[in-house]
Design a protein around this motif. Sequence first.
Motif, PDB file in Angstrom:
ATOM      1  N   VAL A  49       0.854  -1.179   0.000  1.00 48.55           N
ATOM      2  CA  VAL A  49       0.000   0.000   0.000  1.00 48.55           C
ATOM      3  C   VAL A  49       0.891   1.229   0.000  1.00 48.55           C
ATOM      4  O   VAL A  49       1.598   1.509   0.959  1.00 48.55           O
ATOM      5  CB  VAL A  49      -0.925   0.010   1.234  1.00 48.55           C
ATOM      6  N   SER A  50       0.851   1.982  -1.093  1.00 44.19           N
ATOM      7  CA  SER A  50       1.694   3.169  -1.211  1.00 44.19           C
ATOM      8  C   SER A  50       1.175   4.284  -0.318  1.00 44.19           C
ATOM      9  O   SER A  50       0.040   4.268   0.161  1.00 44.19           O
ATOM     10  CB  SER A  50       1.719   3.644  -2.664  1.00 44.19           C
ATOM     11  N   ASN A  51       2.028   5.282  -0.098  1.00 41.35           N
ATOM     12  CA  ASN A  51       1.649   6.423   0.719  1.00 41.35           C
ATOM     13  C   ASN A  51       0.469   7.172   0.115  1.00 41.35           C
ATOM     14  O   ASN A  51      -0.366   7.710   0.840  1.00 41.35           O
ATOM     15  CB  ASN A  51       2.839   7.368   0.886  1.00 41.35           C
ATOM     16  N   VAL A  54      -2.630   5.254   1.065  1.00 41.12           N
ATOM     17  CA  VAL A  54      -2.884   5.420   2.492  1.00 41.12           C
ATOM     18  C   VAL A  54      -3.436   6.812   2.789  1.00 41.12           C
ATOM     19  O   VAL A  54      -4.312   6.979   3.639  1.00 41.12           O
ATOM     20  CB  VAL A  54      -1.600   5.166   3.314  1.00 41.12           C
ATOM     21  N   ASP A  55      -2.936   7.818   2.069  1.00 43.00           N
ATOM     22  CA  ASP A  55      -3.429   9.180   2.286  1.00 43.00           C
ATOM     23  C   ASP A  55      -4.930   9.269   2.020  1.00 43.00           C
ATOM     24  O   ASP A  55      -5.666   9.939   2.759  1.00 43.00           O
ATOM     25  CB  ASP A  55      -2.680  10.164   1.391  1.00 43.00           C
ATOM     26  N   ILE A  57      -7.024   6.674   2.105  1.00 37.79           N
ATOM     27  CA  ILE A  57      -7.668   5.850   3.120  1.00 37.79           C
ATOM     28  C   ILE A  57      -7.748   6.620   4.442  1.00 37.79           C
ATOM     29  O   ILE A  57      -8.743   6.526   5.174  1.00 37.79           O
ATOM     30  CB  ILE A  57      -6.901   4.530   3.334  1.00 37.79           C
ATOM     31  N   ARG A  58      -6.731   7.388   4.737  1.00 33.76           N
ATOM     32  CA  ARG A  58      -6.687   8.148   5.990  1.00 33.76           C
ATOM     33  C   ARG A  58      -7.864   9.121   6.096  1.00 33.76           C
ATOM     34  O   ARG A  58      -8.364   9.409   7.191  1.00 33.76           O
ATOM     35  CB  ARG A  58      -5.365   8.908   6.092  1.00 33.76           C
ATOM     36  N   PHE A  63      -9.757   4.002   7.910  1.00 37.79           N
ATOM     37  CA  PHE A  63      -8.345   4.095   8.266  1.00 37.79           C
ATOM     38  C   PHE A  63      -8.003   3.164   9.431  1.00 37.79           C
ATOM     39  O   PHE A  63      -6.953   2.520   9.428  1.00 37.79           O
ATOM     40  CB  PHE A  63      -7.960   5.532   8.608  1.00 37.79           C
ATOM     41  N   HIS A  66      -7.717  -0.308   8.237  1.00 33.04           N
ATOM     42  CA  HIS A  66      -6.412  -0.470   7.599  1.00 33.04           C
ATOM     43  C   HIS A  66      -5.319  -0.716   8.635  1.00 33.04           C
ATOM     44  O   HIS A  66      -4.429  -1.544   8.441  1.00 33.04           O
ATOM     45  CB  HIS A  66      -6.095   0.778   6.777  1.00 33.04           C
ATOM     46  N   ARG A  67      -5.396  -0.040   9.770  1.00 35.86           N
ATOM     47  CA  ARG A  67      -4.338  -0.130  10.777  1.00 35.86           C
ATOM     48  C   ARG A  67      -4.343  -1.454  11.538  1.00 35.86           C
ATOM     49  O   ARG A  67      -3.320  -1.835  12.113  1.00 35.86           O
ATOM     50  CB  ARG A  67      -4.467   1.028  11.762  1.00 35.86           C
ATOM     51  N   VAL A 174      -7.114   2.316  -4.764  1.00 40.78           N
ATOM     52  CA  VAL A 174      -7.830   2.529  -3.503  1.00 40.78           C
ATOM     53  C   VAL A 174      -9.041   1.602  -3.434  1.00 40.78           C
ATOM     54  O   VAL A 174      -9.291   0.963  -2.405  1.00 40.78           O
ATOM     55  CB  VAL A 174      -8.268   3.996  -3.367  1.00 40.78           C
ATOM     56  N   TYR A 177      -7.879  -1.930  -2.761  1.00 40.80           N
ATOM     57  CA  TYR A 177      -7.454  -2.144  -1.375  1.00 40.80           C
ATOM     58  C   TYR A 177      -8.645  -2.178  -0.419  1.00 40.80           C
ATOM     59  O   TYR A 177      -8.695  -2.991   0.507  1.00 40.80           O
ATOM     60  CB  TYR A 177      -6.464  -1.064  -0.949  1.00 40.80           C
TER      61      TYR A 177
END
Length: 259
Positions: A49-51, A54-55, A57-58, A63, A66-67, A174, A177
């Motif tokens: 998962v690239s940044n 993740v951005d 998803i955040r 989020f 995901h964590r 996205v 994922y």
Amino acid sequence: MEDRLQPGPVYPELLTQQEFHRSKAIWEGEDSSSLRCRSHIVSHKGCLVSNHVVDLIRESQFFFIHRIVGFKLNVDLITTLVERWRPETHTFHITIGEATVTLHDVQVLLGLRIRGDVVSGTTAYNWRALVIELLGNTPGDDDIKGASLRIGWLLDKFSSLPEDANEQVLHQYVRAYLLILMATIMFPDKSGNDIQLVYLPLLRDLTTIDNYSWGSVVLATLYRNLCRASQLKSRDIGGLLILLQLWAWERIAIGRHVG
């Protein structure tokens, strides 16, 4: 004290399903095995998962989901809770009374919305065409069967985001994922090999996915799986089991995680 140790409910006219309940076999010494938890967290450890992904998803309510990827489940704790779950009341019957996981627990523990649009829609889709449209790749005949998509295909196609990816490609990653999170953690399939595409149409517009009450469908799915797992012949359980475990740690002293 002797009365408290009698098997079965005190008022069988209220708890009418005791004859088919997992606890009946336990009282009779026929069942002591742990349930198999259908939470296929290990299935997507290889998904990079690239940044940028993740951005995005955040910014969504997913989020925290995901964590918790890779979070280890306590199978014995979950099995013990299932033995005390009653389908008639949708509550756990324990020595101090009744308790259950609520929508408020879902919101606090997982950060999922409990108000908003209903997670619903039509299933009248050409699923292959929808995958091509929203994920940008064409699955083979062995990769898609009806509304079921092979997880391995998804991991192969979306293992890492290309450096020159435009916004359209980023959004495809996205969606892929989020599908993986749903298939392996939130709504795990019995087989552990497939992803159900019924949620894909709801991911079409990434700016509106936060409008849905994902917390409600997660809790309803968990309730349904608890009811099924509490039956005599059940050997496994699905649903967002990490929610059940976190709830037990938060609400029940016995079985609480230390350290």
